[in-house]
Design a protein around this motif. Structure first.
Motif, PDB file in Angstrom:
ATOM      1  N   SER A   1       1.776  -3.244   2.899  1.00  0.00           N
ATOM      2  CA  SER A   1       2.937  -2.884   2.817  1.00  0.00           C
ATOM      3  C   SER A   1       3.774  -3.507   1.351  1.00  0.00           C
ATOM      4  O   SER A   1       3.339  -4.654   1.062  1.00  0.00           O
ATOM      5  N   ALA A   2       4.438  -2.632   0.948  1.00  0.00           N
ATOM      6  CA  ALA A   2       5.128  -3.002  -0.358  1.00  0.00           C
ATOM      7  C   ALA A   2       6.488  -3.153  -0.119  1.00  0.00           C
ATOM      8  O   ALA A   2       7.149  -2.393   0.601  1.00  0.00           O
ATOM      9  N   SER A   3       7.186  -4.154  -0.727  1.00  0.00           N
ATOM     10  CA  SER A   3       8.672  -4.579  -0.677  1.00  0.00           C
ATOM     11  C   SER A   3       9.233  -4.546  -2.027  1.00  0.00           C
ATOM     12  O   SER A   3       8.636  -5.401  -2.872  1.00  0.00           O
ATOM     13  N   GLN A   4      10.628  -4.200  -2.457  1.00  0.00           N
ATOM     14  CA  GLN A   4      11.204  -4.318  -3.480  1.00  0.00           C
ATOM     15  C   GLN A   4      12.354  -5.090  -3.110  1.00  0.00           C
ATOM     16  O   GLN A   4      13.233  -4.949  -2.178  1.00  0.00           O
ATOM     17  N   ASP A   5      12.571  -6.076  -4.206  1.00  0.00           N
ATOM     18  CA  ASP A   5      13.788  -6.988  -4.097  1.00  0.00           C
ATOM     19  C   ASP A   5      15.074  -6.074  -4.575  1.00  0.00           C
ATOM     20  O   ASP A   5      15.117  -5.556  -5.605  1.00  0.00           O
ATOM     21  N   SER A   6      15.913  -5.915  -3.502  1.00  0.00           N
ATOM     22  CA  SER A   6      17.061  -4.944  -3.688  1.00  0.00           C
ATOM     23  C   SER A   6      17.856  -5.924  -4.746  1.00  0.00           C
ATOM     24  O   SER A   6      18.766  -4.836  -5.325  1.00  0.00           O
TER      25      SER A   6
ATOM     26  N   SER B   1      -1.886 -12.724   6.646  1.00  0.00           N
ATOM     27  CA  SER B   1      -1.259 -11.905   5.830  1.00  0.00           C
ATOM     28  C   SER B   1      -1.144 -12.787   4.410  1.00  0.00           C
ATOM     29  O   SER B   1      -0.726 -13.682   4.436  1.00  0.00           O
ATOM     30  N   VAL B   2      -1.348 -12.023   3.157  1.00  0.00           N
ATOM     31  CA  VAL B   2      -1.162 -12.646   1.883  1.00  0.00           C
ATOM     32  C   VAL B   2      -0.411 -11.758   1.023  1.00  0.00           C
ATOM     33  O   VAL B   2      -0.393 -10.404   1.169  1.00  0.00           O
ATOM     34  N   ASP B   3       0.305 -12.346   0.011  1.00  0.00           N
ATOM     35  CA  ASP B   3       0.920 -11.266  -0.686  1.00  0.00           C
ATOM     36  C   ASP B   3       0.254 -11.708  -2.308  1.00  0.00           C
ATOM     37  O   ASP B   3       0.072 -12.612  -2.659  1.00  0.00           O
TER      38      ASP B   3
ATOM     39  N   ALA C   1      12.589  -6.030 -10.669  1.00  0.00           N
ATOM     40  CA  ALA C   1      11.177  -6.695 -10.467  1.00  0.00           C
ATOM     41  C   ALA C   1      10.273  -5.821  -9.773  1.00  0.00           C
ATOM     42  O   ALA C   1      10.314  -4.815  -9.475  1.00  0.00           O
ATOM     43  N   THR C   2       8.815  -6.375 -10.221  1.00  0.00           N
ATOM     44  CA  THR C   2       7.762  -5.688  -9.607  1.00  0.00           C
ATOM     45  C   THR C   2       7.553  -5.771  -8.134  1.00  0.00           C
ATOM     46  O   THR C   2       7.859  -6.851  -7.467  1.00  0.00           O
ATOM     47  N   ALA C   3       7.354  -4.753  -7.492  1.00  0.00           N
ATOM     48  CA  ALA C   3       7.316  -4.724  -5.916  1.00  0.00           C
ATOM     49  C   ALA C   3       6.304  -5.651  -5.430  1.00  0.00           C
ATOM     50  O   ALA C   3       5.094  -5.795  -6.074  1.00  0.00           O
ATOM     51  N   SER C   4       6.638  -6.376  -4.324  1.00  0.00           N
ATOM     52  CA  SER C   4       5.395  -7.477  -3.778  1.00  0.00           C
ATOM     53  C   SER C   4       4.625  -6.583  -2.835  1.00  0.00           C
ATOM     54  O   SER C   4       5.134  -5.863  -1.833  1.00  0.00           O
ATOM     55  N   THR C   5       3.341  -6.643  -2.883  1.00  0.00           N
ATOM     56  CA  THR C   5       2.657  -6.119  -1.720  1.00  0.00           C
ATOM     57  C   THR C   5       1.978  -7.317  -0.923  1.00  0.00           C
ATOM     58  O   THR C   5       1.490  -8.323  -1.329  1.00  0.00           O
ATOM     59  N   THR C   6       2.066  -6.951   0.515  1.00  0.00           N
ATOM     60  CA  THR C   6       1.670  -7.928   1.467  1.00  0.00           C
ATOM     61  C   THR C   6       0.492  -7.053   2.047  1.00  0.00           C
ATOM     62  O   THR C   6       0.443  -5.893   2.413  1.00  0.00           O
ATOM     63  N   TRP C   7      -0.682  -7.927   2.057  1.00  0.00           N
ATOM     64  CA  TRP C   7      -1.987  -7.458   2.684  1.00  0.00           C
ATOM     65  C   TRP C   7      -2.190  -8.118   3.907  1.00  0.00           C
ATOM     66  O   TRP C   7      -2.263  -9.377   3.954  1.00  0.00           O
ATOM     67  N   THR C   8      -2.472  -7.325   5.086  1.00  0.00           N
ATOM     68  CA  THR C   8      -2.726  -8.061   6.293  1.00  0.00           C
ATOM     69  C   THR C   8      -4.214  -7.498   6.699  1.00  0.00           C
ATOM     70  O   THR C   8      -4.724  -6.548   6.907  1.00  0.00           O
ATOM     71  N   PHE C   9      -5.058  -8.915   6.956  1.00  0.00           N
ATOM     72  CA  PHE C   9      -6.602  -8.586   7.285  1.00  0.00           C
ATOM     73  C   PHE C   9      -6.545  -9.039   8.575  1.00  0.00           C
ATOM     74  O   PHE C   9      -6.227 -10.119   9.101  1.00  0.00           O
ATOM     75  N   GLY C  10      -6.943  -8.082   9.603  1.00  0.00           N
ATOM     76  CA  GLY C  10      -7.035  -8.519  11.163  1.00  0.00           C
ATOM     77  C   GLY C  10      -8.591  -8.604  11.246  1.00  0.00           C
ATOM     78  O   GLY C  10      -9.579  -7.905  10.917  1.00  0.00           O
ATOM     79  N   GLY C  11      -9.185  -9.494  12.218  1.00  0.00           N
ATOM     80  CA  GLY C  11     -10.507  -9.434  12.757  1.00  0.00           C
ATOM     81  C   GLY C  11     -10.578 -10.691  13.617  1.00  0.00           C
ATOM     82  O   GLY C  11      -9.652 -10.942  14.446  1.00  0.00           O
TER      83      GLY C  11
END
Length: 232
Positions: free
Chosen positions: A197-202, A167-169, A207-217
């Motif tokens: 998945s995107a997350s917003q600092d409450s 997983s990387v942001d 602030a710009t939403a941060s996106t986490t990308w998860t690569f499975g393999g």
């Protein structure tokens, strides 16, 4: 017949007998040996020609030996003989640093032994009578089964797959560069799932939403006979 003539005839016969005896006793064995030597020489010449041809072939193949060794080293790094996960983690960090993403998680599971794929089952047509004109079009094709081709030297005893999730942001472009760089790396990493998945600092709505990308393999391990012998 006079006595002198008789003596001369006896002498001539004696000379013929001596000559024949000399031939069979002295000359004939040498002639036979010479014939044997010629046959052996012919055999040796044929062997030498075969050896020379094989030597020339090996010399020609030897020219490509450095390239073959380099290719072997590349393939061994791609699918090593041990898990070597620490080196894979290092490559993940290196690619992340180059592409600007932040590694948020890396998880691995127990290795799964390789299973040879089974041949695909042949498709069959539905033999049930129907008045629906679309039934024939929707029926499966009656083509012959597809046979999976595998290497008999690869089995669950020497080949295994290790499930990996990284997983990387970062942005979409950064994530794309990251996974491209990771798959171009020395270790083979086969990706079969991608989620985001995107997350917003409450506390900071601007602030710009941060996106986490998860690569499975999977990464893979292939143990050779030499490795098995060394461990034994």
């Amino acid at each position: 017949m006079t006595r002198n003539r008789l003596n001369m005839l006896i002498a001539v016969l004696a000379m013929v007998v001596v000559a024949l005896a000399g031939f069979f006793v002295g000359v004939q064995p040498h002639l036979a040996q010479a014939a044997t030597d010629r046959d052996e020489q012919t055999s040796v010449d044929a062997t030498n020609q075969t050896t020379a041809a094989e030597l020339a072939r090996l010399q020609e193949r030897a020219k490509s030996l450095p390239a073959l060794k380099a290719e072997l080293a590349k393939l061994t790094a791609s699918v090593p003989s041990s898990a070597s996960m620490s080196s894979f983690y290092g490559s993940v960090d290196d690619v992340a640093a180059r592409t600007g993403v932040k590694v948020s998680a890396i998880t691995t599971s127990d290795a799964v032994a390789y299973t040879s794929p089974a041949a695909a089952a042949p498709a069959t047509e539905d033999s049930t009578a129907t008045d629906d004109p679309t039934a024939t079009a929707s029926a499966g094709p009656s083509a012959a089964a597809t046979t999976a081709t595998t290497d008999p030297s690869i089995s669950g005893e020497n080949f295994s797959a290790i499930p990996v999730s990284v997983s990387v942001d970062g942005s979409f472009d950064q994530a794309l560069s990251f996974i491209g760089g990771l798959q171009d790396g020395a270790r083979l990493f086969l990706v079969n799932t991608v989620t985001s998945s995107a997350s917003q600092d409450s506390t900071d709505e601007s602030a710009t939403a941060s996106t986490t990308w998860t690569f499975g393999g999977y990464v893979y391990v292939l143990t050779t006979d030499a490795d098995t012998a060394a461990k034994g």
